[in-house]
Structure formats: structure tokens, C-alpha cells
Motif scaffolding. Structure first.
Motif, PDB file in Angstrom:
ATOM      1  N   SER A 184      -3.688   3.741  -1.652  1.00 61.87           N
ATOM      2  CA  SER A 184      -4.062   2.766  -2.667  1.00 61.87           C
ATOM      3  C   SER A 184      -3.111   1.580  -2.550  1.00 61.87           C
ATOM      4  CB  SER A 184      -4.004   3.380  -4.072  1.00 61.87           C
ATOM      5  OG  SER A 184      -4.558   2.478  -5.027  1.00 61.87           O
TER       6      SER A 184
ATOM      7  N   VAL B   8      -7.601  -0.104   1.826  1.00 61.06           N
ATOM      8  CA  VAL B   8      -7.803   1.028   0.925  1.00 61.06           C
ATOM      9  C   VAL B   8      -9.270   1.442   0.907  1.00 61.06           C
ATOM     10  CG1 VAL B   8      -5.858   0.314  -0.509  1.00 61.06           C
ATOM     11  CG2 VAL B   8      -8.174  -0.333  -1.197  1.00 61.06           C
TER      12      VAL B   8
ATOM     13  N   LEU C  70       0.853  -1.184   0.000  1.00 66.76           N
ATOM     14  CA  LEU C  70       0.000   0.000   0.000  1.00 66.76           C
ATOM     15  C   LEU C  70       0.888   1.233   0.000  1.00 66.76           C
ATOM     16  CD1 LEU C  70      -2.074  -2.190   0.690  1.00 66.76           C
ATOM     17  CD2 LEU C  70      -3.175  -0.561   2.213  1.00 66.76           C
TER      18      LEU C  70
END
Length: 341
Positions: A247, A239, A146
Motif C-alpha cells: 500500500s 499498489v 510504499l
């Protein structure tokens, strides 16, 4: 006794055994008694799932049955430690326990759970079902990289785990402390599925990146959102479950852990607990958790996360260290690698 009578009794005994087995299996797959569950009034759940991701599920259950859900959340390690401590003291406070397979197996082997196979779990993939019926699968947890979408340029997003070894991520990478967090210890140990015999070399290289070590997987997401780290190793589902500039990297493979729920062997609210488990596994319950970003166990149900359909084929399911292997990894191997002692 003559031979014919012996054979007759043997056949009768055999048929009786089959009947008992079928009855037991049927009883364990029977729906919970809804009226009895309502009289019990509530169900207490210990889980590793963040509360915001359980909100829709619990609201749906409470609305449908009028039974309150009391939910205590901790990391998988904390959940197992609390449940085990209460069990050993003879005062288990939970009706249902949720966690990753590794810690669920540890608790199962100590006798914390009783057999129950929710009827609604019938369509779940056979590969995740436990023959003993003591732990029930309900969701899948793929792990990826992430990143902070405001601080990491699209052209710089790591696309593989190896990309995290780039010097530019030194001190800007976050992951849970593998000496305190069982799922992270399991993840690192399972890197052999992606890297073969060189998995431990990768772990050593990752430690040299001076990562920001946090308590569990959820704080990795918050650390990224705050900009304290730019990238991190954690669940894709965050997310959706955390608001902020975050993201995930779309990769070829994702080490993934199926998660399980189990019924307490000493619950004082057996019908409410069974009803809760059956609701979690139902199409209604699975859809509710998917809307909160989860990858549920029911085939064909996906979370509203971009490219979620591309994640599923790349899932590589992790093996589980034994309790002794966990201790060796966390207190020995990874302590030495990450802390030099």
C-alpha cells in the motif's frame, strides 16, 4: 512599384502566411487516416510503462482497429538510450516513444520526434501541453512511500519523507539507484520544492540509511512485496499494478512527473502511430489506463486506488534537469553521496 501595390502585396503575403499557419495547425490536429493505418498493420512502441498496465489499453486499441501493438518496455533511461542509439545509427525501430518529460526533452532536442497534436488531447490541462507539439502528455505519476502491509504495522507507517530517516528503516528501505536511473535523479533534485536549501542534506541522510538500490521504480515494488525491503520510494500506481501486500502512505505533497508520448520523425507507419496516440488520449483510452492504476491526464478520471481523489490536489510537478545537469547529478553528486566515489 507604387506604394499601393506594395501594400497590396504585403497584405496578400500576410494573409497567405496566416492561411498557411492555420492549415498547418489544422493538418497536425487532423485525425489519422484509419484505413491507411489498418494497411500499415502495426505500431511499435517503446515505453517505460510496465506491460501489465498497458494491457487494457492495447487490447482496446487492437480490438477497435485491428492494428497490432508491439511494445518494448524498459526504464525511462533504457528507453531513451535505445531510441537514441537507433536514431544515431540511422535505424530507428520505433513509431512512438513514451517516457518522462526529462528524457523526452533530451530525445526531442536531438530531433527524434515530429510534431503531432492528437485531436483527442484537446481537454487536457493547458499547463502540460507543449507549444511545439513534439511531445504529448498522457498520464501523471505521483511518487509516495510504499510499504509492506504485512510487515509494517499501521501505527508505524511513515507519513512523511522525513520519517524514512528513522534508524528503524536502515537497510530496510528501497529506491532506484540515482546514478543509473534518471527519474530518481530528477526526484532527488526536485526535493528542493519540499525542503528548500536543505534538500541535499536530506539526500545525504537518506544515503546513510543504507537503502537497497534497484534498477528502476518498478523493482522497488517487487522488493517490498517480497519483504526484502519494508518501505520504499516509488510510484503510487504500483499498489494496483502489483499483486501482494503493498500500500502507499497518504501524504500532503507528492512530487509528480507528467509522462509524454511522441511520434517518430522517421516512422514508416505514420498513420498507425498517429491513431495510437489519438486513442491513448481519448476518453476510452484514458479510462482504460486508469483502470490499471494510472492517473490519466484527462480531468475527472481517477484510478481505482483508495483516496486517489486526495492525491491529485497534493501533486507538486517536478522540474527537469538539462542533459548536462543530469550527467553532473548522476555521475558526480549522487555517485559521491551514495557510493563515496
Amino acid at each position: 512599384m507604387n506604394i499601393s501595390k506594395q501594400r497590396g502585396l504585403t497584405l496578400l503575403s500576410f494573409l497567405a502566411l496566416i492561411a498557411l499557419t492555420l492549415w498547418t495547425a489544422a493538418a497536425q490536429a487532423q485525425p489519422a487516416n484509419v484505413e491507411a493505418a489498418k494497411q500499415e498493420g502495426k505500431v511499435i512502441v517503446y515505453g517505460a510503462q510496465v506491460p501489465q498496465a498497458m494491457k487494457g489499453l492495447h487490447a482496446g486499441f487492437e480490438k477497435k482497429y485491428g492494428i497490432k501493438v508491439e511494445y518494448w518496455r524498459g526504464s525511462s533511461t533504457q528507453v531513451s538510450e535505445r531510441a537514441l542509439t537507433e536514431w544515431r545509427a540511422g535505424r530507428p525501430g520505433y513509431d512512438v516513444v513514451e517516457g518522462n518529460r526529462g528524457v523526452q526533452l533530451i530525445m526531442r532536442d536531438e530531433g527524434l520526434f515530429t510534431k503531432y497534436i492528437p485531436p483527442s488531447s484537446e481537454k487536457f490541462p493547458a499547463q502540460f501541453k507543449e507549444k511545439d507539439g513534439l511531445i504529448t502528455p498522457w498520464r501523471m505519476l505521483p511518487i509516495s512511500i510504499l510499504y509492506n502491509t504485512e510487515l509494517v504495522k499501521p501505527t508505524e507507517v511513515p507519513k512523511t519523507l522525513d520519517d524514512l530517516l528513522n534508524p528503524k528503516w536502515r537497510g530496510k528501505l528501497s529506491l532506484p539507484d540515482p546514478t543509473r536511473h534518471t527519474t530518481t535523479a530528477q526526484f532527488l533534485w526536485n526535493l528542493d520544492k519540499l525542503k528548500g536549501d536543505k534538500w541535499l542534506d536530506y539526500v545525504k541522510a537518506l544515503a546513510k540509511q543504507q537503502p537497497i538500490l534497484v534498477e528502476s521504480l518498478a523493482p522497488v515494488a517487487t522488493t517490498i512485496i517480497k519483504g526484502e525491503a519494508l518501505v520504499g520510494i516509488t510510484y503510487i500506481k504500483y499498489v494496483k499494478q502489483y499483486k501482494g501486500p503493498i500500500s502507499y502512505a497518504l501524504m500532503d505533497k507528492y512530487l509528480t512527473d507528467p509522462n509524454y508520448m511522441s511520434l517518430s520523425a522517421k516512422t514508416t507507419r505514420p498513420n498507425a502511430a498517429r491513431l495510437y496516440l489519438d486513442y491513448v488520449c481519448s476518453a476510452e483510452g484514458q479510462k482504460a489506463v486508469s483502470e490499471e492504476g494510472e492517473f490519466p491526464m484527462l480531468p475527472g478520471v481517477l484510478p481505482p486506488i483508495k483516496d486517489a481523489e486526495k492525491v491529485v490536489p497534493g501533486m507538486v510537478f517536478m522540474d527537469n534537469p538539462s542533459e548536462e545537469e543530469f550527467k553532473k547529478l548522476m555521475s558526480g553528486t549522487f555517485r559521491q553521496i551514495f557510493f563515496g566515489k
